[in-house]
Design an enzyme around this catalytic site. Structure first.
Site, PDB file in Angstrom:
ATOM      1  N   GLY A   1       7.138   4.251   4.504  1.00  0.00           N
ATOM      2  CA  GLY A   1       7.452   5.422   4.100  1.00  0.00           C
ATOM      3  C   GLY A   1       9.044   5.129   5.425  1.00  0.00           C
ATOM      4  N   GLY A   2       9.464   6.504   5.617  1.00  0.00           N
ATOM      5  CA  GLY A   2      11.061   6.336   6.475  1.00  0.00           C
ATOM      6  C   GLY A   2      11.214   4.915   7.333  1.00  0.00           C
TER       7      GLY A   2
ATOM      8  N   GLY B   1       8.462   3.044   8.295  1.00  0.00           N
ATOM      9  CA  GLY B   1       7.626   1.094   8.011  1.00  0.00           C
ATOM     10  C   GLY B   1       7.293   0.953   6.561  1.00  0.00           C
TER      11      GLY B   1
ATOM     12  N   LEU C   1       0.897  -1.302   0.163  1.00  0.00           N
ATOM     13  CA  LEU C   1      -0.067   0.236   0.106  1.00  0.00           C
ATOM     14  C   LEU C   1       0.665   1.540   0.122  1.00  0.00           C
ATOM     15  CD1 LEU C   1      -2.806  -0.683   2.538  1.00  0.00           C
ATOM     16  CD2 LEU C   1      -3.049  -0.069   0.019  1.00  0.00           C
ATOM     17  N   GLY C   2       2.198   1.345   1.004  1.00  0.00           N
ATOM     18  CA  GLY C   2       2.477   2.330   1.033  1.00  0.00           C
ATOM     19  C   GLY C   2       3.851   1.997   2.103  1.00  0.00           C
TER      20      GLY C   2
ATOM     21  N   LYS D   1       0.983  -3.326   8.703  1.00  0.00           N
ATOM     22  CA  LYS D   1       2.260  -2.428   8.472  1.00  0.00           C
ATOM     23  C   LYS D   1       3.540  -3.105   9.799  1.00  0.00           C
ATOM     24  CE  LYS D   1       3.764   2.501  10.436  1.00  0.00           C
ATOM     25  NZ  LYS D   1       3.093   3.190  10.877  1.00  0.00           N
TER      26      LYS D   1
ATOM     27  N   ASP E   1       2.433  14.331  16.094  1.00  0.00           N
ATOM     28  CA  ASP E   1       2.785  14.190  15.348  1.00  0.00           C
ATOM     29  C   ASP E   1       1.939  14.184  13.769  1.00  0.00           C
ATOM     30  OD1 ASP E   1       4.663  13.807  12.590  1.00  0.00           O
ATOM     31  OD2 ASP E   1       4.263  11.621  12.567  1.00  0.00           O
TER      32      ASP E   1
END
Length: 256
Positions: A24-25, A27, A21-22, A44, A141
């Site tokens: 990041g820095g 995960g 799905l995607g 995740k 955040d």
């Protein structure tokens, strides 16, 4: 290093990996199917870069803390965690799958929001923040990237740097910050923190949605005035303009 492949089964066939799905820095999130319900879910875990770091175990412990913190939350505007499990030394968080874009992507695709469609989003995320505050935590955040917009709802995600706090108490915190969205106290290792910390970020998020501008980072505002959002969008009402500026006051006690 552990990477999940399409068609791979986890938890004795309970989950089947479909795609990425995607990432990041820290995960990576996979789209998966829960069996036998055939429901789509998100799984995740920490990405390959983090898995290769010397302090991987420390980072994984923080990830586990995030997972169990989220699992305790029950709120319509916070992403729901269904399960947390370990396999071959790596931990995974199973979450509801939300079909839609985060607010940053939506803004990029569709341009600035208006008050009619942005204020309900801010109200709902504000309710989510009030809830986690009542549980003794701060998100720390809040930003457009961490708010998912679906057809019927919005969801606050990514509790990776959420921390416990005691109102009015000065404690040592990791001084993580997101330029433009973090208040001055997040630039200090030891500072009082409270719901006002997340209020600043929520107001900064609304600033961005209505203007497509990232606010001046807090550490520069002692010698650079924050432009009022009306300067970039004259359709913003005085009431909303003033509310944003109030929420982004440099002194925590001056925020709502």
């Amino acid at each position: 290093m552990r990477h999940l492949n399409t068609g791979e089964n986890l938890q004795n066939g309970l989950y089947t990996i479909n795609s990425i799905l995607g990432a990041g820095g820290f995960g990576i999130t996979y789209l998966a199917t829960e069996n036998p319900s055939n429901e789509q879910i998100a799984i995740k875990t920490l990405n390959a870069t983090v898995q290769g770091k010397d302090n991987f175990l420390d980072l994984q412990n923080k990830f586990i803390k995030e997972a169990f913190l989220l699992a305790k939350c029950s709120h319509p505007h916070i992403v729901t965690v269904h399960n947390v499990f370990e396999k071959d030394g790596f931990w995974y968080m199973v979450m509801e799958y939300i079909k839609g874009d985060d607010l940053a992507v939506y803004l990029q695709k569709n341009g600035v929001f208006n008050e009619a469609n942005s204020l309900p989003i801010i109200q709902q995320i504000g309710e989510a923040l009030s809830y986690i505050n009542s549980q003794g935590f701060l998100h720390r955040d809040v930003k457009p990237n961490n708010i998912l917009l679906s057809i019927n709802t919005v969801k606050l995600i990514d509790f990776g740097i959420a921390r416990e706090f005691t109102a009015g108490e000065t404690r040592t915190h990791t001084n993580y910050r997101k330029e433009g969205y973090s208040p001055p106290e997040q630039y200090e290792e030891r500072a009082k923190r409270g719901i006002y910390t997340d209020v600043y970020a929520l107001a900064a998020t609304l600033y961005n949605l209505l203007t497509d501008e990232v606010p001046i980072p807090a550490q520069f505002r002692s010698y650079a005035t924050l432009p009022p959002p009306q300067q970039f969008n004259n359709k913003i009402s005085d009431r909303v303009n003033n509310a944003i500026l109030k929420g982004m006051e440099l002194k925590p006690e001056s925020r709502p």
